[in-house]
Scaffold this motif. Structure first.
Motif, PDB file in Angstrom:
ATOM      1  N   ALA A  17      -1.802   3.358  -5.853  1.00  0.00           N
ATOM      2  CA  ALA A  17      -2.528   2.413  -6.703  1.00  0.00           C
ATOM      3  C   ALA A  17      -2.476   2.803  -8.176  1.00  0.00           C
ATOM      4  O   ALA A  17      -2.413   1.934  -9.051  1.00  0.00           O
ATOM      5  CB  ALA A  17      -3.982   2.303  -6.239  1.00  0.00           C
TER       6      ALA A  17
ATOM      7  N   ASN B 104      -1.265  -7.025  -6.818  1.00  0.00           N
ATOM      8  CA  ASN B 104      -2.274  -6.014  -6.518  1.00  0.00           C
ATOM      9  C   ASN B 104      -3.422  -6.067  -7.533  1.00  0.00           C
ATOM     10  O   ASN B 104      -3.230  -5.822  -8.720  1.00  0.00           O
ATOM     11  CB  ASN B 104      -1.619  -4.624  -6.532  1.00  0.00           C
ATOM     12  CG  ASN B 104      -2.517  -3.561  -5.945  1.00  0.00           C
ATOM     13  OD1 ASN B 104      -3.730  -3.617  -6.065  1.00  0.00           O
ATOM     14  ND2 ASN B 104      -1.925  -2.576  -5.292  1.00  0.00           N
TER      15      ASN B 104
ATOM     16  N   GLN C  36       0.808  -1.212   0.000  1.00  0.00           N
ATOM     17  CA  GLN C  36       0.000   0.000   0.000  1.00  0.00           C
ATOM     18  C   GLN C  36       0.847   1.271   0.000  1.00  0.00           C
ATOM     19  O   GLN C  36       0.332   2.373  -0.219  1.00  0.00           O
ATOM     20  CB  GLN C  36      -0.938   0.014   1.222  1.00  0.00           C
ATOM     21  CG  GLN C  36      -2.036  -1.018   1.162  1.00  0.00           C
ATOM     22  CD  GLN C  36      -1.588  -2.383   1.669  1.00  0.00           C
ATOM     23  OE1 GLN C  36      -0.408  -2.612   1.884  1.00  0.00           O
ATOM     24  NE2 GLN C  36      -2.535  -3.297   1.855  1.00  0.00           N
TER      25      GLN C  36
ATOM     26  N   ASP D 182     -10.431  -4.580 -16.184  1.00  0.00           N
ATOM     27  CA  ASP D 182      -9.275  -5.124 -15.480  1.00  0.00           C
ATOM     28  C   ASP D 182      -8.241  -5.654 -16.465  1.00  0.00           C
ATOM     29  O   ASP D 182      -8.580  -6.081 -17.577  1.00  0.00           O
ATOM     30  CB  ASP D 182      -9.697  -6.258 -14.542  1.00  0.00           C
ATOM     31  CG  ASP D 182     -10.404  -5.738 -13.302  1.00  0.00           C
ATOM     32  OD1 ASP D 182     -10.146  -4.586 -12.922  1.00  0.00           O
ATOM     33  OD2 ASP D 182     -11.222  -6.483 -12.737  1.00  0.00           O
TER      34      ASP D 182
ATOM     35  N   TRP E 171      -1.097   0.494 -11.223  1.00  0.00           N
ATOM     36  CA  TRP E 171      -1.896   0.214 -12.417  1.00  0.00           C
ATOM     37  C   TRP E 171      -1.073   0.501 -13.681  1.00  0.00           C
ATOM     38  O   TRP E 171      -1.108  -0.272 -14.645  1.00  0.00           O
ATOM     39  CB  TRP E 171      -3.174   1.050 -12.404  1.00  0.00           C
ATOM     40  CG  TRP E 171      -4.043   0.817 -13.600  1.00  0.00           C
ATOM     41  CD1 TRP E 171      -4.063   1.538 -14.754  1.00  0.00           C
ATOM     42  CD2 TRP E 171      -4.999  -0.226 -13.776  1.00  0.00           C
ATOM     43  NE1 TRP E 171      -4.976   1.020 -15.643  1.00  0.00           N
ATOM     44  CE2 TRP E 171      -5.570  -0.069 -15.064  1.00  0.00           C
ATOM     45  CE3 TRP E 171      -5.432  -1.273 -12.973  1.00  0.00           C
ATOM     46  CZ2 TRP E 171      -6.554  -0.924 -15.554  1.00  0.00           C
ATOM     47  CZ3 TRP E 171      -6.416  -2.118 -13.462  1.00  0.00           C
ATOM     48  CH2 TRP E 171      -6.961  -1.941 -14.733  1.00  0.00           C
TER      49      TRP E 171
ATOM     50  N   GLU F 243      -6.188  -4.160  -7.193  1.00  0.00           N
ATOM     51  CA  GLU F 243      -6.978  -2.939  -7.088  1.00  0.00           C
ATOM     52  C   GLU F 243      -7.016  -2.213  -8.428  1.00  0.00           C
ATOM     53  O   GLU F 243      -6.000  -2.070  -9.108  1.00  0.00           O
ATOM     54  CB  GLU F 243      -6.366  -2.018  -6.024  1.00  0.00           C
ATOM     55  CG  GLU F 243      -7.181  -0.772  -5.775  1.00  0.00           C
ATOM     56  CD  GLU F 243      -6.601   0.088  -4.664  1.00  0.00           C
ATOM     57  OE1 GLU F 243      -7.109   1.193  -4.439  1.00  0.00           O
ATOM     58  OE2 GLU F 243      -5.616  -0.363  -4.027  1.00  0.00           O
ATOM     59  N   ASN F 244      -8.205  -1.765  -8.806  1.00  0.00           N
ATOM     60  CA  ASN F 244      -8.389  -1.019 -10.051  1.00  0.00           C
ATOM     61  C   ASN F 244      -8.850   0.398  -9.702  1.00  0.00           C
ATOM     62  O   ASN F 244     -10.005   0.603  -9.344  1.00  0.00           O
ATOM     63  CB  ASN F 244      -9.425  -1.717 -10.935  1.00  0.00           C
ATOM     64  CG  ASN F 244      -9.585  -1.042 -12.293  1.00  0.00           C
ATOM     65  OD1 ASN F 244      -9.122   0.070 -12.506  1.00  0.00           O
ATOM     66  ND2 ASN F 244     -10.267  -1.719 -13.200  1.00  0.00           N
ATOM     67  N   PRO F 245      -7.956   1.385  -9.793  1.00  0.00           N
ATOM     68  CA  PRO F 245      -8.318   2.754  -9.384  1.00  0.00           C
ATOM     69  C   PRO F 245      -9.072   3.534 -10.460  1.00  0.00           C
ATOM     70  O   PRO F 245      -9.426   4.687 -10.245  1.00  0.00           O
ATOM     71  CB  PRO F 245      -6.956   3.385  -9.104  1.00  0.00           C
ATOM     72  CG  PRO F 245      -6.030   2.691 -10.056  1.00  0.00           C
ATOM     73  CD  PRO F 245      -6.539   1.286 -10.187  1.00  0.00           C
TER      74      PRO F 245
END
Length: 359
Positions: free
Chosen positions: A122, A161, A118, A170, A126, A163-165
């Motif tokens: 993010a 990771n 973290q 995706d 990506w 996470e998709n900001p």
């Protein structure tokens, strides 16, 4: 020198080849966090003030590898009382020095690395995944392998990771690194290397090991963030206290690195996969963030003497800079290693245009 391509132009040019492979150097990490990843070897960064003369121990053993020195001290401490009765003081001092070196190793690792995934924004992660998609996208017909010479965790964290900001589809990446559950302890905080057979289907190889891979003697363990949640420093301290040392090849000459690789099944398997793909004629390779320095000739010579047709090398900044002149010269050296039957074409691309961690 011919025109420097943009990364996009290099990708377009590479469409003529059946597979793309990527080799990452330390510039990959520096471009993310230049404040902490401009480091040399762990030995050079370590603070030995708590053990005056510690450098002489490394020098006497002819190594800069912490694991070799720590294990040598512990083994000697066990043997000294056998050969020198009444010398428990020396043995205790050796054990004390070994314990202190473990703390120094953990501290040196920690100060050169973020604690948690973290800690990397993010959006930057990506962008990195978008970069990697060009080489290991699951629905990309050019997908090949990603090989890294770095032992930090940025590549591993980026792949892990999900996470998709952004409001985008995706990115489906091939993330197989040949590690899986320990059949005797499937709920453990770690997974284990499944061996050479499983490695045949892997797409990710840490050619010089990594800070999340620990040698447990009978098996190679990969500590996973999602299972433990431990900070890197706590994870390393816990493992090292159990005499499980992080597997990485960070010190020494090319020959010394090659020797360590050949004596470890996981590292040698990655080396063989790289070599096999370098021998495949209709493939191409990209190198990002590497200066082509001589201390990695054990890897570079495999590419230089392969049969693949095209190598794309990233350079940063002015092509006429002294650093880039050296890279270009070393690239020409690589070309000269090729057999005339399989000439190697080289193009250079602007590393900054790849936007590996975002603009």
């Amino acid at each position: 020198m011919a025109k420097t391509l943009t990364f996009s132009e290099a990708l377009d040019d590479s469409e003529q080849y059946s597979k793309r492979h990527l080799l990452l150097g330390n510039g990959f990490s520096i471009s993310c966090r230049p404040d902490i990843f401009h480091y040399g070897s762990l030995y050079e960064q370590a603070d030995f003030s708590s053990i005056p003369g510690a450098e002489k121990i490394f020098e006497s053993l002819g190594t800069r590898d912490f694991e070799v020195v720590i294990q040598s001290l512990e083994n000697a401490a066990n043997l000294i009382p056998v050969y020198m009765q009444g010398s428990t003081g020396i043995a205790d001092l050796m054990r004390s020095h070994a314990a202190t070196l473990k703390d120094i190793l953990v501290g040196t690792i920690a100060k050169n690395h973020p604690d948690r995934p973290q800690d990397i924004d993010a959006a930057r992660t990506w962008a990195c995944k978008e970069f990697l998609y060009n080489f290991i996208g699951a629905d990309n017909n050019k997908s090949g392998y990603v090989f890294t010479l770095n032992y930090d965790l940025l590549l591993y964290w980026s792949l892990m990771n999900d996470e998709n900001p952004f409001d985008e589809d995706d990115l489906n990446l091939k993330k197989n690194d040949s590690f899986g559950n320990d059949e005797n302890n499937p709920s453990a905080d770690y997974v284990v290397w499944q061996g050479e057979t499983a490695a045949h289907s892997a797409n990710i190889f840490f050619l010089h090991g990594a800070l999340h891979l620990f040698d447990a003697g009978s098996e190679l363990q990969k500590y996973t963030w999602v299972r433990s949640g431990d900070r890197l420093v706590d994870q390393a301290r816990n493992a090292i206290s159990q005499n499980k040392f992080p597997l990485f090849v960070a010190e020494g000459t090319s020959q010394q690195k090659k020797s360590k690789i050949r004596h470890n099944a996981y590292l040698y398997q990655g080396f063989k996969v790289l070599t096999s793909n370098a021998e495949t004629k209709n493939h191409c390779f990209f190198i990002f963030g590497h200066s082509l320095a001589e201390n990695d000739d054990h890897i570079l010579i495999r590419l230089a003497r392969g049969k693949f047709q095209k190598l794309y090398i990233g350079i940063y900044g002015d092509p006429a800079s002294e650093a880039n002149k050296k890279i270009i010269s070393r690239a020409q050296w690589m070309q000269a290693q090729r057999h005339a039957k399989h000439p190697l074409e080289i193009s250079f691309f602007d590393s900054a245009s790849a936007n590996v961690w975002g603009v």
